[in-house]
Design a protein around this motif. Structure first.
Motif, PDB file in Angstrom:
ATOM      1  N   THR A 100       0.840  -1.190   0.000  1.00 50.24           N
ATOM      2  CA  THR A 100       0.000   0.000   0.000  1.00 50.24           C
ATOM      3  C   THR A 100       0.878   1.244   0.000  1.00 50.24           C
ATOM      4  N   THR A 104       0.757   3.821  -3.083  1.00 48.37           N
ATOM      5  CA  THR A 104       0.372   5.201  -2.802  1.00 48.37           C
ATOM      6  C   THR A 104       1.446   6.148  -3.327  1.00 48.37           C
ATOM      7  N   PHE A 108       0.827   8.988  -6.214  1.00 46.14           N
ATOM      8  CA  PHE A 108       1.005  10.411  -5.905  1.00 46.14           C
ATOM      9  C   PHE A 108       2.222  10.995  -6.610  1.00 46.14           C
ATOM     10  N   VAL A 235     -12.133  15.110  -2.907  1.00 46.74           N
ATOM     11  CA  VAL A 235     -12.509  13.704  -3.012  1.00 46.74           C
ATOM     12  C   VAL A 235     -11.341  12.803  -2.637  1.00 46.74           C
ATOM     13  N   ILE A 236     -10.161  13.145  -3.131  1.00 46.56           N
ATOM     14  CA  ILE A 236      -9.007  12.292  -2.842  1.00 46.56           C
ATOM     15  C   ILE A 236      -8.683  12.314  -1.352  1.00 46.56           C
ATOM     16  N   PHE A 239     -11.274  10.144   0.479  1.00 46.33           N
ATOM     17  CA  PHE A 239     -11.078   8.730   0.186  1.00 46.33           C
ATOM     18  C   PHE A 239      -9.828   8.201   0.888  1.00 46.33           C
ATOM     19  N   MET A 240      -8.749   8.965   0.836  1.00 42.08           N
ATOM     20  CA  MET A 240      -7.519   8.490   1.466  1.00 42.08           C
ATOM     21  C   MET A 240      -7.685   8.400   2.978  1.00 42.08           C
ATOM     22  N   PHE A 243      -9.598   5.147   3.400  1.00 42.14           N
ATOM     23  CA  PHE A 243      -8.842   3.952   3.055  1.00 42.14           C
ATOM     24  C   PHE A 243      -7.635   3.761   3.971  1.00 42.14           C
ATOM     25  N   TRP A 247      -9.364   2.291   7.500  1.00 39.02           N
ATOM     26  CA  TRP A 247      -9.290   0.874   7.139  1.00 39.02           C
ATOM     27  C   TRP A 247      -7.919   0.294   7.487  1.00 39.02           C
TER      28      TRP A 247
END
Ligand code: HEM
Lengths: 393, 261
Positions: A100, A104, A108, A235-236, A239-240, A243, A247
């Motif tokens: 991950t 990521t 990015f 939005v990013i 979401f990040m 996630f 999570w």
């Protein structure tokens, strides 16, 4: 095999306890309490999103990678940490952390390059719609190589690490702690803060519904088909946060830091099954009906939970009224206010219906950190506690 | 080399070869297109794709790897089914026997680590689709199909976790399935369930709620083992296969791998 290797290394160290290292370990243990762990990782994420052009530079990212790996490997010399991490079913979590992290970075990094190029008016990394290549050989061969590498990886993993098998199932012998499979540990961690109907049913359901709804709520037409952060920062970021923090970080917390009785243990602490369980928690109704009048000491407001119905309201609704007002305000009044202020532009872009769905999802997502913070600061248990109907929020 | 080519040519000129591959060696544009078009598996692909779309740094090949892992799971899973019986009396000993007696006993390892890897790969696939904004029109629907696939993948892993029937399995599933007890209205400890009653007799109790449906009993026992086995080996894989077909079909119908306009 790994076991003996570790014992060799540990004995080579000679058993002398280094004061500095021990102090460092206990500092880290201390910082791993959820209030610090979740807060710090969230801050880290915010900083990462703000400085994505800096840390994604290959040299900086390489340095971070090396530092983290050094820390991770050094930690393995600690007996307690190593015990957790070498459990066969926990090995995937180490992989999750690395993969991950790498992916990521990869995403990015390209976002940073693209955003720079857009500013300068240059074509994107992905530009060139007419640049077509034949699937045979270019794609088919890539796929074949990926297949071979993936298979090799899996076979090596299978040879090195045996699949675990514990003693046969025994319904009378409950292990402590009992943990769900690792990919559900984030949800299990939510059980600390919410009743099962929220942590185990409502929130997972909303994650699924929310993900499916995402393309219909996000009406921003830009950033379709290429990496970018500048064109869709909101939005990013959301979401990040979901996630990475809600999570992945919670999975790490649940795996590495939760021990017997679901108590929290630092990564370098021994799991002591006799440590007493967490202390008393209080509800919003207790605060309003008991703590508040006690503090204020008014002659006409005696502390005590109401147990009489009021007009047509049953007693439990009177008791829970303060919490219901709070929750109602959060779910139904706050969005109206936000639509006129911070979310004004969003509201104008997506319209009423989409905004309602958007708020439903966002509010439930953020009630998780809100409740976490309230728990850490005030030991708050429930906003609304209608235990009569198993309805506790 | 000469001999090698001669043998190669002999086979390629034979009637058998010609009946299988209806085109020459894929060396030029036409035969390369034919290689894709005339093969039922390869023609999941279009003949030509955008250059940026197949760069490894764009897709990370994560969708593809998820698919490979699913296939690896299917194959190793079928082999495991030869050795495993889903009843409480045999389940555990079959796994022990599998370890002890089966030649090259890597099956279980491959199956288990492959499952973990698939869970990670599918998240990362979702992450890349998200970061490239590829869920935006016209791909909204396929994103939704993907989310269902993600859910089913987690459920596949979850149902498989019970099958070894050891302490790890039974308690992990107990923790997980206890949630169903709290389903609003449908679980006997869920909010609202108490409202569902006929003449004072509750409709939803420990023997009739969502958890009972899942486990085929009030505890994780023989009923649960059988149900999880059937779900794990038949129902969920079939649904996932169908949805993967839909997913791939839609990737093409929605204009192939996304890219800037
Ligand atoms: C069993 C699970 C899955 C398999 C086998 C799979 C496979 C694939 C493959 C092979 C592609 C082609 C491009 C690539 O490799 O990235 C793709 C594209 C795509 N996938 Fe998946 N996927 C799965 C799950 C998901 C999930 C969980 C999501 C999202 C929540 C998703 C959403 C998408 C979308 C929107 C595309 C189109 C992307 C584009 O055109 O750039 N898929 N999938």
């Amino acid at each position: 095999m790994i076991d003996t290797y570790w014992q060799l290394l540990a004995s080579a160290e000679g058993g002398h306890s280094d004061g500095l290292i021990d102090r460092l370990k206990s500092t880290i243990d201390y910082l791993c309490a959820p209030e610090y762990f979740v807060t710090l990782t969230t801050l880290l994420l915010i900083v990462a999103l703000l400085t994505y052009k800096i840390w994604t530079k290959p040299k900086v990212a390489g340095l971070i990678f090396a530092a983290f790996t050094f820390f991770y490997v050094a930690s393995m010399f600690d007996e307690d940490f190593f015990k957790i991490i070498k459990k066969p079913d926990n090995v995937p979590i180490t992989m999750m952390i690395y993969f991950t992290g790498f992916c990521t970075w990869l995403g990015f990094r390209q976002a940073a390059i693209n955003d720079d190029r857009m500013k300068r008016g240059e074509p994107l990394l992905e530009s060139g719609a007419d640049d077509k290549v034949l699937v045979w050989p270019d794609l088919v061969y890539t796929e074949l190589i990926a297949l071979v590498l993936c298979t090799a990886f899996l076979v090596v993993w299978a040879i090195v690490l045996k699949a675990p098998l514990e003693p046969p199932a025994n319904p009378t012998n409950i292990p402590n702690p009992s943990k769900a499979p690792w990919y559900f540990l984030g949800l299990q961690e939510l059980l600390v803060y919410f009743d099962p109907w929220i942590a185990g049913v409502l929130l997972p359901g909303l994650i699924i519904v929310g993900l499916i709804a995402l393309p219909y709520i996000d009406k921003n037409p830009r950033g379709n088909g290429y990496y970018t952060l500048r064109e869709r920062p909101f939005v990013i970021s959301v979401f990040m946060f979901g996630f990475v923090i809600m999570w992945c970080v919670l999975i790490v917390l649940g795996t590495f830091l939760r021990g017997p009785n679901w108590n929290l243990f630092g990564p370098f602490e021994t799991w002591d099954p006799h440590r007493p369980a967490a202390l008393l928690n209080i509800n919003v109704s207790d605060v309003f009906w008991v703590v508040l009048p006690e503090r204020l000491a008014l002659s006409w407001w005696k502390p005590g939970l109401p147990d009489q119905p009021f007009l047509f309201l049953p007693a439990y609704l009177v008791r829970e009224a303060p919490g219901l007002v709070l929750v109602g305000g959060y779910f139904f009044v706050l969005p109206v206010f936000l639509a006129q202020t911070v979310f004004r532009r969003i509201y104008r872009e997506i319209g009423f219906v989409r905004y309602c769905v958007f708020w439903l999802l966002l509010s439930w997502m953020f009630i998780v950190p809100i409740k976490m913070v309230l728990r850490w600061l005030f030991n708050m248990k429930y906003f609304v506690a209608i235990t009569e109907f198993f309805f506790n929020i | 080399m000469g001999l090698f080519n001669a043998v190669g040519n002999y086979f390629r000129d034979s009637q058998v070869w010609g009946s299988i591959f209806r085109h020459g060696v894929p060396r030029d544009r036409r035969t390369r297109a034919m290689a894709i078009l005339s093969n039922v598996f390869l023609h999941l692909h279009p003949v030509a794709v955008r250059k940026s779309g197949i760069r490894l740094s764009f897709t990370w090949c994560m969708g593809g790897l998820t698919f490979f892992l699913f296939i690896a799971e299917t194959i190793s899973g079928v082999l495991l089914m030869f050795y495993y019986r889903p009843v409480v009396e045999y389940a555990y000993t079959d796994i022990v026997g599998l370890r002890a007696h089966v030649t090259l006993g890597l099956l279980r390892e491959i199956h288990r680590w492959g499952a973990h890897a698939m869970v990670i790969a599918i998240w990362l696939h979702m992450l890349r689709v998200f970061l490239t904004g590829s869920y935006k029109p016209p791909r909204e629907f396929n994103w939704g199909v993907g989310v269902i696939l993600l859910t089913l993948t987690l459920l596949l892993s979850f149902t498989g976790y019970l099958l070894p029937w050891d302490q790890l399995a039974i308690w992990a599933i107990t923790v997980g399935s206890n949630m169903a007890r709290a389903t609003p209205f449908a679980g006997h400890e869920g909010p609202g369930a108490a409202l569902l009653q006929v003449g004072g007799v509750p409709l939803i109790h420990g023997g009739s709620d969502a958890r009972f449906l899942l486990l085929g009993g009030t505890v994780v026992g023989p009923g649960a083992l059988l149900r999880f086995y059937v779900l794990h080996c038949i129902f969920i894989p079939v649904v996932v296969s169908v949805l993967i077909a839909v997913h791939f079909w839609r990737v093409r119908k929605d204009g192939g791998i996304s890219g800037p306009l």
